[in-house]
Scaffold this motif. Structure first.
Motif, mmCIF file in Angstrom:
data_model
loop_
_atom_site.group_PDB
_atom_site.id
_atom_site.type_symbol
_atom_site.label_atom_id
_atom_site.label_comp_id
_atom_site.label_asym_id
_atom_site.label_seq_id
_atom_site.Cartn_x
_atom_site.Cartn_y
_atom_site.Cartn_z
ATOM 1 N N ASN A 255 -1.033 -13.192 32.144
ATOM 2 C CA ASN A 255 -0.759 -12.412 33.348
ATOM 3 C C ASN A 255 -0.231 -13.318 34.465
ATOM 4 N N PRO A 256 0.943 -13.914 34.268
ATOM 5 C CA PRO A 256 1.467 -14.849 35.267
ATOM 6 C C PRO A 256 1.942 -14.176 36.548
ATOM 7 N N ASN A 257 2.142 -12.856 36.512
ATOM 8 C CA ASN A 257 2.675 -12.135 37.667
ATOM 9 C C ASN A 257 1.603 -11.400 38.464
ATOM 10 N N ASN A 258 0.338 -11.704 38.180
ATOM 11 C CA ASN A 258 -0.776 -11.081 38.898
ATOM 12 C C ASN A 258 -0.731 -9.555 38.845
ATOM 13 N N ALA A 259 -0.451 -9.020 37.670
ATOM 14 C CA ALA A 259 -0.536 -7.573 37.482
ATOM 15 C C ALA A 259 -1.984 -7.135 37.631
ATOM 16 N N GLN A 260 -2.171 -5.884 38.056
ATOM 17 C CA GLN A 260 -3.512 -5.347 38.251
ATOM 18 C C GLN A 260 -3.754 -4.155 37.334
ATOM 19 N N LEU A 261 -5.013 -3.972 36.971
ATOM 20 C CA LEU A 261 -5.422 -2.867 36.115
ATOM 21 C C LEU A 261 -6.622 -2.167 36.743
ATOM 22 N N LEU A 262 -6.518 -0.854 36.893
ATOM 23 C CA LEU A 262 -7.660 -0.016 37.249
ATOM 24 C C LEU A 262 -7.845 0.973 36.115
ATOM 25 N N PHE A 263 -9.047 1.025 35.553
ATOM 26 C CA PHE A 263 -9.268 1.949 34.446
ATOM 27 C C PHE A 263 -10.575 2.695 34.624
ATOM 28 N N THR A 264 -10.599 3.922 34.106
ATOM 29 C CA THR A 264 -11.835 4.685 34.028
ATOM 30 C C THR A 264 -12.289 4.668 32.576
ATOM 31 N N THR A 265 -13.605 4.758 32.381
ATOM 32 C CA THR A 265 -14.108 4.676 31.009
ATOM 33 C C THR A 265 -15.541 5.190 30.935
ATOM 34 N N HIS A 266 -15.940 5.564 29.721
ATOM 35 C CA HIS A 266 -17.339 5.848 29.415
ATOM 36 C C HIS A 266 -17.949 4.724 28.583
#
Length: 437
Positions: A352-363
């Protein structure tokens, strides 16, 4: 990068709720933090991933949808006709006073070393408020604002010292009530805000209802992201699929031309168009057999393989380009260890050299165990007494450190946000029903 999102009177959220990506001052799992140096000399420590857990219908998906709605409106509102209104308006309906009140969404973000706050307030017909501020040394500098004056039945337009363009006159803009200034600025040269427009429009959101439509989703990612067998992302995706399933030896990709589809004359044009869109791209997974390799079309692959194909494509795309990826129920039909592997990709400078972000929902509670996630990366959603969603962070609890066995604490009920089942035997009782003779 995204700093924070806030919603109010939005879907299941009656009161203001916010989720921040600002990291606590702690170096645990430091790879999951990006340190951004801003133009004003200050810096921000932002998380590369965050999770939202909670029972069904608790409001997890509505935080994800807020990102999706902002991106959609910025990208498309300039093409809305006045009769369409604001199609994403859905206030909190379990309170009489909220039913007719406007909704609001605010996104704080950083682009090209500047921090901005973008806020919209809207009802079913129009945008009542649209404001963009630049945040400098903790202070908000107005870039532009557009506010509806009910008494005058017209908009007040203004711009402040945050507006830097000397060649573009914002005051001449007069979009329809259901069109955004930001949406229009994306098409205008020399206004200095194309990068802001691009950051908001570029938020990638995958909601669970659309993600479950495998055929349409796979066709979409093929045309928009993979494009050809020679593309870098397709080559990366093949390797990812082969790591996840050691029996897969190769993946073939082919685009069908419209002329290859034959329909009876009685088939309506819209039905033809939809069928072609879902079947234009052909994927064949080559599996290793007993002395032979056999190709299987993606349609007969397992649901887990098809979902990984879609999730993997979107993950690789944002890792390569940077930006924000919001995934609702990201781990559907996915093994927990594979799910963890995909999240870890966001925590490594190599992947992840470009500082991408992830937001996820989960059970899947296991995702917050084994020190994968920090306390400030874990958010919980639950319903209040009157059906309103409440969003809070694990770090809000006084006895919580940056690292704990969060999965065990969550399962034990110490954080709340667990399903509250009534006596299951009531389902099988005959009270209030007619017993078969």
């Amino acid at each position: 990068m995204i700093v924070e999102v806030k919603v109010k009177n939005y879907r299941s959220y009656k009161d203001e709720a916010s989720l921040t990506f600002e990291a606590l001052e702690n170096d645990f799992n430091a790879d999951s933090i990006a340190v951004l140096q801003l133009e004003d000399g200050t810096s921000l420590r932002l998380l590369k991933s965050a999770s939202i857990l909670g029972p069904n219908a608790s409001g997890k998906s509505n935080i994800a949808r807020a990102f999706s709605d902002v991106s959609y409106l910025v990208a498309n509102s300039r093409n809305f006709d006045v009769k369409r209104g604001v199609p994403v308006y859905q206030p909190f309906l379990l309170d009489k006073e909220c039913r007719e009140k406007p909704s609001s969404i605010t996104v704080l973000f950083v682009v090209e070393k500047r921090e901005y706050s973008y806020s919209i307030t809207f009802n079913h017909q129009m945008f009542l408020v649209e404001v963009l501020n630049e945040i400098v040394l903790g202070n908000e500098l107005l870039v532009f604002s557009r506010t509806f004056d009910v008494g005058k039945n017209s908009y007040n337009m203004s711009f402040g010292e945050g507006w830097r363009s000397t060649t573009f006159d914002l005051s001449n803009m007069n979009p329809l009530p259901n069109q955004l200034i930001m949406s229009e600025l994306g098409t205008r040269e020399a206004n200095g805000l194309q990068n802001v427009y691009g950051e908001l429009r570029g938020i990638q959101s995958e909601m669970v209802d659309s993600a479950l439509d495998m055929s349409l989703n796979n066709s979409s990612v093929a045309g928009n992201i993979l494009k050809s067998e020679q593309s870098r992302i397709f080559q990366q995706l093949k390797k990812l699929m082969m790591v996840a399933d050691g029996n897969i030896q190769d993946i073939k990709m082919r685009q069908h031309d419209d002329s290859e589809f034959n329909f009876p004359d009685s088939i309506p044009a819209e039905v033809r168009k939809s069928f072609i869109a879902q079947n234009r791209w052909e994927f064949v997974f080559v599996h290793k057999g007993n002395g032979i390799n056999v190709g299987f079309p993606i349609g007969i692959e397992s649901t887990g393989t098809k979902n990984l194909f879609s999730v993997g494509t979107n993950v690789l795309n944002v890792l390569n380009s940077g930006g924000m990826l919001v995934y609702d129920e990201m781990n559907v039909a996915m093994h927990p260890l594979l799910f963890r592997m995909l999240v870890r990709l966001f925590h490594s400078e190599k992947t992840n050299p470009n500082n991408a972000q992830l937001l996820f929902t989960t059970h899947d509670v296991s995702i917050i165990g084994d020190n994968l996630m920090r306390a400030d990366q874990i958010w919980l959603a639950q319903k209040g007494e009157h059906g309103q969603s409440e969003l809070y962070s694990v770090q809000d609890f006084e006895d919580v450190s940056i690292v704990l066995p969060f999965d065990e604490w969550y399962r034990s009920g110490r954080f709340g946000a667990l399903p509250n089942f009534k006596d299951i035997e009531q389902v099988f009782s005959n009270d209030g029903g007619n017993e078969d003779a």
